[in-house]
Design a protein around this motif. Structure first.
Motif, short mmCIF file in Angstrom:
data_model
loop_
_atom_site.label_atom_id
_atom_site.label_comp_id
_atom_site.label_asym_id
_atom_site.label_seq_id
_atom_site.Cartn_x
_atom_site.Cartn_y
_atom_site.Cartn_z
N ALA A 122 67.59 47.93 55.86
CA ALA A 122 68.76 47.06 55.33
C ALA A 122 69.50 47.39 54.58
O ALA A 122 70.84 47.56 54.15
CB ALA A 122 67.89 45.64 55.53
N ARG A 123 68.86 47.55 53.71
CA ARG A 123 69.75 48.60 51.88
C ARG A 123 70.10 49.67 52.59
O ARG A 123 70.22 50.09 51.43
CB ARG A 123 68.63 47.90 51.13
N ARG A 145 73.04 45.67 54.00
CA ARG A 145 72.79 43.59 54.62
C ARG A 145 71.79 43.18 54.33
O ARG A 145 71.04 43.44 53.20
CB ARG A 145 71.73 43.88 55.92
N LEU A 147 69.71 40.34 53.43
CA LEU A 147 68.81 39.18 54.23
C LEU A 147 68.72 38.16 54.64
O LEU A 147 67.92 37.64 55.30
CB LEU A 147 67.47 40.34 53.54
N GLN A 150 69.68 36.12 57.47
CA GLN A 150 69.20 37.21 58.28
C GLN A 150 68.37 36.36 59.42
O GLN A 150 67.03 35.89 58.92
CB GLN A 150 68.77 38.27 58.49
N PHE A 203 66.45 40.55 63.14
CA PHE A 203 65.32 41.20 63.26
C PHE A 203 63.73 40.97 64.18
O PHE A 203 63.65 40.36 64.12
CB PHE A 203 64.84 41.43 61.37
N TYR A 231 68.18 45.10 64.57
CA TYR A 231 65.99 46.10 64.13
C TYR A 231 65.13 45.84 64.75
O TYR A 231 64.79 44.50 64.44
CB TYR A 231 66.36 46.33 62.40
#
Length: 316
Positions: A122-123, A145, A147, A150, A203, A231
């Motif tokens: 994400a990062r 992104r 988190l 999410q 995710f 993801y």
């Protein structure tokens, strides 16, 4: 445990922790580390009448009906890992052979890696690390992104899945999960269909066992349902994912990225996944901590002691 006149033969038919377990066994045992032997049965032959237990791991020698038939005194199969796909369970049951695994022992360790993989994806931490090392400070301008907020889906709500969910609570991320049946007392949203779960989350964690029931369960349809902002993070078994479909989805931008600790044909990893700029890959290291290894070896020694406690072969 003290030394017995005739050490107890213990075949170790998988590579994982083979040397560590051998070094930890009391002198009462004779470890037979044969996972890479071309004709291991020939080397086992002198010990066959005395073999009551053996140790295996996924990725090692398959413990099938043929092997069991050649070990008439076999009573116990110990898989150091969490899965049972390397053991013919039906054949073991027919013979009355007990099969025990290390399921749950390293659940915390696997969950910790899974969370780390999510954060890194994400990062884009792995990309940023490469840039700093290459003296290209700030070259990657792709947005990252947050988190919090999410949506997370977990496929497989066993020990690992529940450990992942417990840690995700601190991230303020809504949690849903897929399993054949709802798990009582869990407050998360249950989906009886994996495609439904994939559609609902950003995710998708995979913590499913291997075997024919889950083979390529994550296919092109599931990846399409996850969508271009989604993801995949797999810490279960590599066979759960259709790797060709995953590579195609990544190349076409149908999903945002994939982080994988497991692969279908380890240690072989498809070039398409290695070359993809949107993958984070690990060499099956989820349970690879000193703490987990010590606990697994201690549990194995305890189980072996239990097997031989009724005989004079091993004195505690």
């Amino acid at each position: 445990m003290t030394l017995h006149a005739t050490p107890i033969p213990l075949p170790i038919l998988g590579p994982w922790l083979a040397q560590d377990l051998s070094a930890s066994l009391p002198d009462s045992f004779l470890p037979l580390v044969l996972h890479s032997a071309p004709d291991f049965m020939a080397q086992l032959a002198p010990y066959v009448p005395r073999i009551r237990a053996l140790v295996c791991t996924s990725g090692g020698q398959a413990i099938d009906a043929t092997l069991m038939e050649q070990l008439p005194q076999l009573e116990l199969i110990l898989n150091l890992g969490a899965g049972t796909e390397c053991v013919d369970l039906a054949a073991a049951q027919a013979r009355g052979i007990q099969v025990l695994t290390g399921a749950g022992v390293n659940a915390v360790d696997v969950a910790e890696l899974a969370i780390g993989m999510m954060i890194s994806m994400a990062r884009r931490i792995h990309f940023a690390d490469r840039e700093v090392r290459a003296l290209q400070w700030g070259a990657d301008r792709k947005p990252v992104r947050r988190l919090a907020g999410q949506r997370v889906g977990i496929a497989g709500m066993g020990a690992i899945g529940q450990a992942i969910a417990k840690r995700l609570l601190a991230f303020d991320m809504p949690i849903s999960y897929f399993s054949r049946r709802p798990v009582e007392a869990l407050p998360y949203t249950h989906h009886a269909d994996l495609q439904s779960l994939a559609t609902a989350v950003d995710f998708l964690f995979l913590a499913l066992p291997g075997g024919s029931a889950t083979l390529h369960l994550v296919n092109a349809d599931i990846l399409s349902a996850l969508g271009p902002q989604g993801y995949v993070i797999n810490v279960g078994r590599g066979s759960v994912v259709d790797e060709q479909a995953l590579a195609q989805a990544l190349a076409a931008g149908q999903i945002a990225g994939a982080s994988l600790d497991v692969f279908e044909h380890e240690p072989q990893v498809p070039d398409s996944l290695v070359q993809s700029p949107n993958t984070l890959l690990q060499p099956h290291r989820g349970g690879f901590t000193v703490d987990a290894h010590e606990e697994i070896i201690a549990l194995t020694l305890q189980r072996l002691a239990g097997l031989y406690a009724k005989s004079s072969s091993l004195i505690r």
